[in-house]
Design a protein around this motif. Structure first.
Motif, PDB file in Angstrom:
ATOM      1  N   ASP A  64      53.856 128.932  30.907  1.00  0.00           N
ATOM      2  CA  ASP A  64      52.807 129.183  29.924  1.00  0.00           C
ATOM      3  C   ASP A  64      53.438 129.553  28.584  1.00  0.00           C
ATOM      4  N   VAL A  65      54.436 130.446  28.628  1.00  0.00           N
ATOM      5  CA  VAL A  65      55.053 130.940  27.389  1.00  0.00           C
ATOM      6  C   VAL A  65      56.569 131.017  27.573  1.00  0.00           C
ATOM      7  N   LEU A  66      57.307 130.564  26.559  1.00  0.00           N
ATOM      8  CA  LEU A  66      58.746 130.788  26.484  1.00  0.00           C
ATOM      9  C   LEU A  66      59.007 131.576  25.205  1.00  0.00           C
ATOM     10  N   ILE A  67      59.515 132.798  25.361  1.00  0.00           N
ATOM     11  CA  ILE A  67      59.763 133.674  24.222  1.00  0.00           C
ATOM     12  C   ILE A  67      61.221 133.522  23.802  1.00  0.00           C
TER      13      ILE A  67
ATOM     14  N   PRO B  25      58.369 131.108  37.169  1.00  0.00           N
ATOM     15  CA  PRO B  25      58.290 132.377  37.908  1.00  0.00           C
ATOM     16  C   PRO B  25      57.103 132.380  38.866  1.00  0.00           C
ATOM     17  N   SER B  26      57.294 132.906  40.066  1.00  0.00           N
ATOM     18  CA  SER B  26      56.221 132.954  41.060  1.00  0.00           C
ATOM     19  C   SER B  26      55.252 134.082  40.756  1.00  0.00           C
ATOM     20  N   LYS B  27      54.082 134.043  41.397  1.00  0.00           N
ATOM     21  CA  LYS B  27      53.097 135.104  41.207  1.00  0.00           C
ATOM     22  C   LYS B  27      53.628 136.450  41.690  1.00  0.00           C
ATOM     23  N   GLN B  28      54.380 136.414  42.793  1.00  0.00           N
ATOM     24  CA  GLN B  28      54.937 137.667  43.297  1.00  0.00           C
ATOM     25  C   GLN B  28      55.914 138.269  42.292  1.00  0.00           C
ATOM     26  N   LEU B  29      56.737 137.409  41.686  1.00  0.00           N
ATOM     27  CA  LEU B  29      57.685 137.892  40.697  1.00  0.00           C
ATOM     28  C   LEU B  29      56.948 138.430  39.475  1.00  0.00           C
ATOM     29  N   MET B  30      55.903 137.742  39.038  1.00  0.00           N
ATOM     30  CA  MET B  30      55.162 138.205  37.861  1.00  0.00           C
ATOM     31  C   MET B  30      54.491 139.540  38.122  1.00  0.00           C
ATOM     32  N   ALA B  31      53.953 139.716  39.318  1.00  0.00           N
ATOM     33  CA  ALA B  31      53.324 141.004  39.647  1.00  0.00           C
ATOM     34  C   ALA B  31      54.373 142.112  39.649  1.00  0.00           C
ATOM     35  N   HIS B  32      55.539 141.789  40.211  1.00  0.00           N
ATOM     36  CA  HIS B  32      56.632 142.766  40.243  1.00  0.00           C
ATOM     37  C   HIS B  32      57.089 143.088  38.820  1.00  0.00           C
TER      38      HIS B  32
ATOM     39  N   ARG C 190      50.330 135.083  34.098  1.00  0.00           N
ATOM     40  CA  ARG C 190      50.878 133.929  33.368  1.00  0.00           C
ATOM     41  C   ARG C 190      52.365 133.782  33.677  1.00  0.00           C
ATOM     42  N   THR C 191      52.862 132.582  33.501  1.00  0.00           N
ATOM     43  CA  THR C 191      54.295 132.347  33.693  1.00  0.00           C
ATOM     44  C   THR C 191      54.995 132.425  32.342  1.00  0.00           C
ATOM     45  N   ALA C 192      56.041 133.223  32.271  1.00  0.00           N
ATOM     46  CA  ALA C 192      56.752 133.408  31.001  1.00  0.00           C
ATOM     47  C   ALA C 192      58.203 133.772  31.271  1.00  0.00           C
ATOM     48  N   LEU C 193      59.073 133.384  30.336  1.00  0.00           N
ATOM     49  CA  LEU C 193      60.480 133.772  30.371  1.00  0.00           C
ATOM     50  C   LEU C 193      60.914 134.175  28.973  1.00  0.00           C
ATOM     51  N   HIS C 194      61.979 134.952  28.917  1.00  0.00           N
ATOM     52  CA  HIS C 194      62.576 135.385  27.665  1.00  0.00           C
ATOM     53  C   HIS C 194      63.934 134.702  27.548  1.00  0.00           C
ATOM     54  N   ALA C 195      64.285 134.210  26.366  1.00  0.00           N
ATOM     55  CA  ALA C 195      65.577 133.538  26.195  1.00  0.00           C
ATOM     56  C   ALA C 195      66.181 133.903  24.850  1.00  0.00           C
TER      57      ALA C 195
END
Length: 557
Positions: free
Chosen positions: A271-274, A153-160, A226-231
């Motif tokens: 950074d994190v994969l949940i 994920p990009s910084k812009q997406l994380m801020a959003h 931080r970069t993170a996704l949910h799965a």
């Protein structure tokens, strides 16, 4: 020219991506092209982004310019090579069989540089458009940079996302929930400082707050950049996460993935994969439809752990309900340690579903033989109501009269038919002169019945009987459970009866032994019996089981 370009971390494919050099800036330039063979289309009154296409029986389709705009946005959000370079990507829908009058009204929706539209009649304009964005120079290196780009994920997406989730976040973490949350955040900081991989395993029963922790972590990680996704491994659960936490934002929806999305993910790219509902993890991400060339032999656990510096697994071991699911603490911890990763564990002791009644959860576990002690009478609980009914008609009538949300579920003991040609469902769950259909099988509504992923949340879901694959991960106020004939009683204990079970996943004794079948069916009913927040009503098809339960559950509760 990249044909059938696969969007990272998804199964979606773009028709063509043209890669090259921009004639003015000399930078990499990409044109995403969505090809449509339509001859005629018009805007739909059902939504500003929808169109009706001739020959598709009046079915609404996403506007092609909007479709390609979202592809461009997704690429900018997840591909490192495009980070901070949104102007390097251009989107075009090319309706190469249509004349201008054939698409009258579609030009009213043109979402800018990422969503242009051209027809057969404007082929010359399309060529000029391409020449303005792609120089007469080789584009192979630009294509390679796109294909080899880091994915995160990009910084812009994380801020959003931080802003979006913060606005929707109404969670208060209690006790072990806060412990688990802080454990993950400390692991993230440690992994960043010492280049170390830390696996975190969070266990808890139904409704113990696992998904609340997951969303709280996502919000805070994005706020920290931080970069993170949910799965998850559940279509229903992931689609619901996209529908509610991601409501109104396609970009937020894209943060919710499936376990099999990480077959080609960059090692430690996140950074994190949940990994929510981690009991749904399978041995591998391939299936019988996977091309031989893409069968890597990697385990799904390896793919998930490799994708992030801090993989987080949230699970309930009593919810492993299908053959091939290997999401247990033992399997996850054993594999992590075999790779030299650190492992931390936390148990969520509190019970937040079932009215906060740990008494009821323990009663269910003992009834089903999933813990020691054997079945015991239901002694009552001020926070939770348990009732035994004597017919499916009584069950349905009682649930309809309850305040709040209610659903009926059943063991998989009846056939599950496809819808009729007239878009009506078959009443497969038949008990005496009472019958109702199963919930819709697929991700499209059938008549008034909602698609499978929305059965638990849309009001019309009450009129169908849910199965474990649809109900798992959800909750509602009142739960009506039909214990099918695959459950009976013998010598004061519940036993499973394989011949009455109709689940195709359990059909073969070569792949599912009698011992595994027994354990899985008990887990299925554990899931079904723990969906209610205020109460559960039970009906048993087997007469001996009905009599047995009547001795355990008082008439008045």
């Amino acid at each position: 020219m990249l044909v059938e370009y696969k969007l990272p971390l998804t199964s979606k494919r773009v028709d063509v991506v043209l890669a090259g050099i921009h004639p003015k800036t000399g930078d990499d330039s990409y044109v995403v092209v969505e090809l449509k063979q339509w001859s005629r289309a018009e805007p739909s009154e059902q939504g500003e982004h929808l169109v009706l296409v001739e020959g598709m029986a009046g079915r609404e389709i996403l506007h092609p310019a909007e479709q390609v705009r979202r592809y461009c946005e997704y690429m900018c959000d997840f591909l490192g090579v495009l980070r901070d370079k949104p102007l390097a990507v251009h989107g075009v829908a090319y309706l190469h069989n249509a004349m201008e009058l054939d698409i009258d009204g579609l030009r009213d929706h043109m979402p800018g540089e990422h969503g242009r539209l051209f027809t057969k009649q404007r082929r010359g304009d399309f060529r000029r458009y391409l020449r303005e964005r792609l120089a007469d120079k080789p584009g192979a290196e630009a294509a390679d940079r796109l294909l080899e780009s880091a994915v995160a994920p990009s910084k812009q997406l994380m801020a959003h996302a931080a802003s979006e989730i913060r606005e929707r976040e109404q969670f208060t973490l209690l006790d072990e929930q806060q412990v688990a949350y802080e454990l993950v955040m400390r692991a993230v900081e440690k992994a960043r400082r010492s280049d170390f991989k830390q696996v975190v395993i969070i266990t808890g029963g139904p409704g113990s707050g696992k998904s609340v922790i997951a969303l709280s972590l996502l919000g805070e990680l994005y706020r920290q950049g931080r970069t993170a996704l949910h799965a998850t491994g559940s279509q229903s659960f992931t689609q619901t996460m996209r529908r509610y936490p991601g409501r109104g934002s396609t970009r937020i929806k894209n943060l919710f993935m499936y376990f099999n999305s990480f077959t080609e993910a960059e090692r430690n790219g996140l950074d994190v994969l949940i990994c929510d509902e981690a009991h749904r993890i399978r041995a591998n991400s391939t299936n019988r439809f996977t091309p031989a060339a893409k069968r890597t032999g990697r385990s799904q656990l390896d793919e998930l752990m490799a994708a992030a510096r801090v993989p987080v697994f949230l699970l309930d071991e009593h919810q492993v309900v299908r053959p091939g699911e290997i999401g247990t603490v033992h399997d996850i911890e054993t594999y992590a340690r075999s790779q030299g990763y650190g492992v931390s564990r936390v148990s969520l002791d509190e019970q937040f579903r079932c009215g906060g009644s740990r008494t009821y959860e323990q009663w269910v576990l003992r009834l089903l033989g999933l813990t020691d002690g054997g079945p015991t009478p239901w002694g009552g609980d001020d926070d939770f109501d348990v009732q035994l009914v004597h017919s499916p008609q009584e069950l349905e009538t009682a649930l309809r009269a309850k305040p709040g949300t209610a659903r009926m579920t059943a063991g998989y003991c009846w056939p599950w038919s496809d819808p009729r040609p007239d878009d009506s469902l078959v009443d497969d769950v038949a008990i005496g002169d009472w019958s109702r259909p199963w919930n819709v099988k697929k991700d499209r509504a059938v008549g008034d019945a909602p698609p499978s992923m929305l059965w638990a949340t849309e009001p019309n879901g009450f009129d169908q009987v849910g199965c474990v694959y649809t109900a798992q991960g959800f909750e509602y106020d009142w739960s009506g459970v039909i214990l099918g004939p695959d459950l009976s009683v013998q010598d004061g204990r519940l036993v499973t009866v394989r011949k009455y079970n109709r689940d195709p996943a359990f059909k073969s004794k070569r792949t599912v032994s009698d011992e595994d079948f027994d354990q899985l069916v008990r887990n299925v009913y554990k899931v079904l019996l723990t969906r209610g927040m205020r109460g559960t009503m039970l009906y048993a098809v087997d007469p001996e089981l009905r009599e047995f339960l009547s001795a355990l559950i008082p008439n008045e509760t």
